[in-house]
Scaffold this active site. Structure first.
Site, short mmCIF file in Angstrom:
data_model
loop_
_atom_site.label_atom_id
_atom_site.label_comp_id
_atom_site.label_asym_id
_atom_site.label_seq_id
_atom_site.Cartn_x
_atom_site.Cartn_y
_atom_site.Cartn_z
N TYR A 48 0.96 7.41 -3.76
CA TYR A 48 1.21 6.71 -2.70
C TYR A 48 2.80 6.37 -3.19
O TYR A 48 3.70 6.21 -2.50
CB TYR A 48 0.65 5.25 -2.32
CG TYR A 48 -0.34 5.56 -1.11
CD1 TYR A 48 -1.27 6.44 -1.13
CD2 TYR A 48 -0.16 4.80 -0.11
CE1 TYR A 48 -2.41 6.67 -0.05
CE2 TYR A 48 -1.09 4.83 1.03
CZ TYR A 48 -2.16 5.81 0.98
OH TYR A 48 -3.02 5.89 2.14
N LYS A 53 -11.24 12.67 -9.15
CA LYS A 53 -11.48 14.02 -9.11
C LYS A 53 -11.21 14.88 -10.47
O LYS A 53 -10.32 15.58 -10.44
CB LYS A 53 -10.51 14.55 -7.95
CG LYS A 53 -10.79 15.86 -7.54
CD LYS A 53 -12.01 16.42 -6.71
CE LYS A 53 -12.20 17.86 -6.55
NZ LYS A 53 -13.47 18.24 -5.84
N ASP A 89 -15.37 13.88 -3.50
CA ASP A 89 -15.92 14.62 -2.32
C ASP A 89 -17.43 14.45 -2.32
O ASP A 89 -17.83 14.11 -1.39
CB ASP A 89 -15.75 16.17 -2.58
CG ASP A 89 -16.19 16.70 -3.98
OD1 ASP A 89 -16.23 15.94 -4.91
OD2 ASP A 89 -16.17 18.18 -4.34
N ASP A 141 -8.23 4.81 0.23
CA ASP A 141 -7.73 4.92 1.67
C ASP A 141 -8.77 5.39 2.44
O ASP A 141 -9.31 4.92 3.26
CB ASP A 141 -6.47 5.52 1.49
CG ASP A 141 -6.02 5.38 2.89
OD1 ASP A 141 -6.20 4.49 3.72
OD2 ASP A 141 -5.34 6.50 3.61
N ASP A 146 -12.47 4.08 4.76
CA ASP A 146 -12.60 4.28 6.14
C ASP A 146 -13.94 4.90 6.62
O ASP A 146 -14.41 4.47 7.53
CB ASP A 146 -11.39 5.50 6.62
CG ASP A 146 -10.07 4.86 7.24
OD1 ASP A 146 -9.83 3.60 6.68
OD2 ASP A 146 -9.56 5.46 8.32
C1 IPM Z 1 -4.40 1.26 5.30
C2 IPM Z 1 -3.62 2.17 5.81
C3 IPM Z 1 -2.22 2.20 5.13
C4 IPM Z 1 -2.44 2.78 3.92
C5 IPM Z 1 -1.05 2.82 6.05
C6 IPM Z 1 -0.95 2.16 7.23
C7 IPM Z 1 0.18 2.78 5.21
O1 IPM Z 1 -4.06 3.27 6.19
O2 IPM Z 1 -4.31 0.05 4.77
O3 IPM Z 1 -5.65 1.81 4.88
O4 IPM Z 1 -2.55 4.28 3.81
O5 IPM Z 1 -2.57 2.36 3.06
MN MN Z 2 -6.16 3.62 5.72
#
Ligand code: IPM
Ligand code: MN
Length: 365
Positions: A141, A187, A219, A243, A247
């Site tokens: 990032y 990884k 993975d 990240d 999710d």
């Molecule tokens: C998160 C979001 C952010 C990230 C974006 C909005 C920059 O996806 O907080 O997970 O990638 O960190």
């Molecule tokens: Mn995110």
């Protein structure tokens, strides 16, 4: 106790969900004899529209001057074509970097009332309780060089020893008060930076002999989270892998709309939902406020050491879900479809009730 909280609702559904979190925060403060001072500022696309930049000095300074920051979400279709440094997302990344929030905690804990509502089977989900501990101010990032021209695009994934050491230490510390298991995700079969990460994590582990450490490729980890999420306790990982994995972890709880997060450093703390700004439903009183309200619960727990207040909020959310109330993102047959405000109000009512019940000794946390 007095606390200063900076509110950064941001874009899209940000306003609606932060409103819910503020209502709950105020209700808690009242019960726990706490004085709160709120400052609200712009961040993201709305800040770009007004000031020509997604993060202003004033917003940043207000965050520096506060005990905790509560953020909604940033981004939206409207600002997608902007150059990288002006995008709403750049503001969030900049804020994380400037507040030195290298620790990101994203819990994946299933609300028992919700166990039949996920896209995963009950038998797979039941008892799931892990956190993704994501390194937040390094890795790909922020790595240099970065850029693109008409023939090529490039980013750099790099980590320094102190960066890996401090987040690894945090993982082992967190595991001490949990099930004492850290899974470091990388990884290392392909990336040198991951090999380096793995070696440093093993070194730090020597100081924590009573914590179990295992390593897993990213993975495989993505697969294992949906195959058998109960095997995890603390998942320690880098910025981008975290990240993605958080999710996936979010879907275990049924919806990203349920998932809170804490971003912490030595000096500052920011709490925000894991989800985005959901521009498609913004302003329609449809968004799920639970992630924002749970983020406020994490704030009470971590920044103000008010574990009981946090538990009360979580219990209020649980009872609300048990009553069958569902916003559109988590709605299923037989449940009552509610708006953002109705969900917030139901959580507030349940909070009051549970508070009174436990004062009378009829409800124990
Ligand atoms: C998160 C979001 C952010 C990230 C974006 C909005 C920059 O996806 O907080 O997970 O990638 O960190
Ligand atoms: Mn995110």
């Amino acid at each position: 106790m007095t606390a200063k909280i900076t509110l950064l609702p941001g874009d899209g559904i940000g306003n609606e969900i932060i409103e819910g979190a503020v209502k709950v925060t105020k209700a808690v403060a009242e019960k726990f004899d706490m004085t709160l001072q709120f400052e609200e500022r712009l961040i993201g696309g709305c800040s770009y529209d007004k000031y020509g930049k997604p993060l202003t000095e004033d917003t940043l300074q207000t965050c520096y001057d506060s005990d905790a920051v509560l953020l909604g979400a940033v981004g939206g279709y409207k600002w997608e074509a902007l150059p990288h440094h002006l995008k709403p997302e750049a503001a969030l990344l900049d804020l994380r970097k400037k507040l030195e929030l290298f620790i990101n905690i994203r819990p994946s804990k299933i609300f028992p009332a919700f166990v039949n509502d996920s896209s995963l089977k009950k038998e797979v989900l039941e008892g799931t309780d892990f956190i993704v501990l994501r390194e937040l101010t390094g890795g790909i990032y922020f790595g240099e060089p970065r850029g693109y021209d008409k023939d090529k695009g490039w980013n750099t994934m790099s980590y320094t020893r102190p960066e890996v050491e401090r987040i690894a230490r945090k993982a082992f510390e967190l595991a001490k008060n949990r099930s004492r298991k850290v899974t470091s995700v990388d990884k290392a079969n392909v990336l040198e930076v991951s090999q380096f990460w793995r070696e440093i994590v093993s070194e730090v582990h020597k100081d924590y002999p009573d914590i179990e450490l295992s390593n897993m490729y990213v993975d495989n980890a993505a697969m294992q989270i949906v195959r058998n999420p109960r095997q995890f306790d603390v998942i320690l990982t880098s910025n981008m892998f975290g990240d993605i994995l958080s999710d996936i972890g979010g879907m275990i709880t049924g919806s990203l709309g349920m998932l809170p997060s804490a971003s912490l450093g030595e000096k500052y703390a920011l709490y925000e939902p894991v989800h985005g700004s959901a521009p498609d439903i913004a302003g329609q009183n449809k968004a799920n406020p639970i992630a924002a309200i749970s983020s406020a619960a994490m704030m009470f727990d971590i920044s103000f050491q008010m574990t009981k207040a946090a538990e009360l909020i979580d219990a209020a959310i649980e009872r609300t879900l048990k009553q069958g109330k569902r916003t559109v993102d988590i709605h299923s047959e037989g449940c009552e479809l509610v708006s953002t405000q109705q969900m917030t109000d139901a959580i507030l009512t349940n909070f009051e009730e549970i508070y009174n019940e436990q004062a009378l000794g009829v409800f124990t946390l």
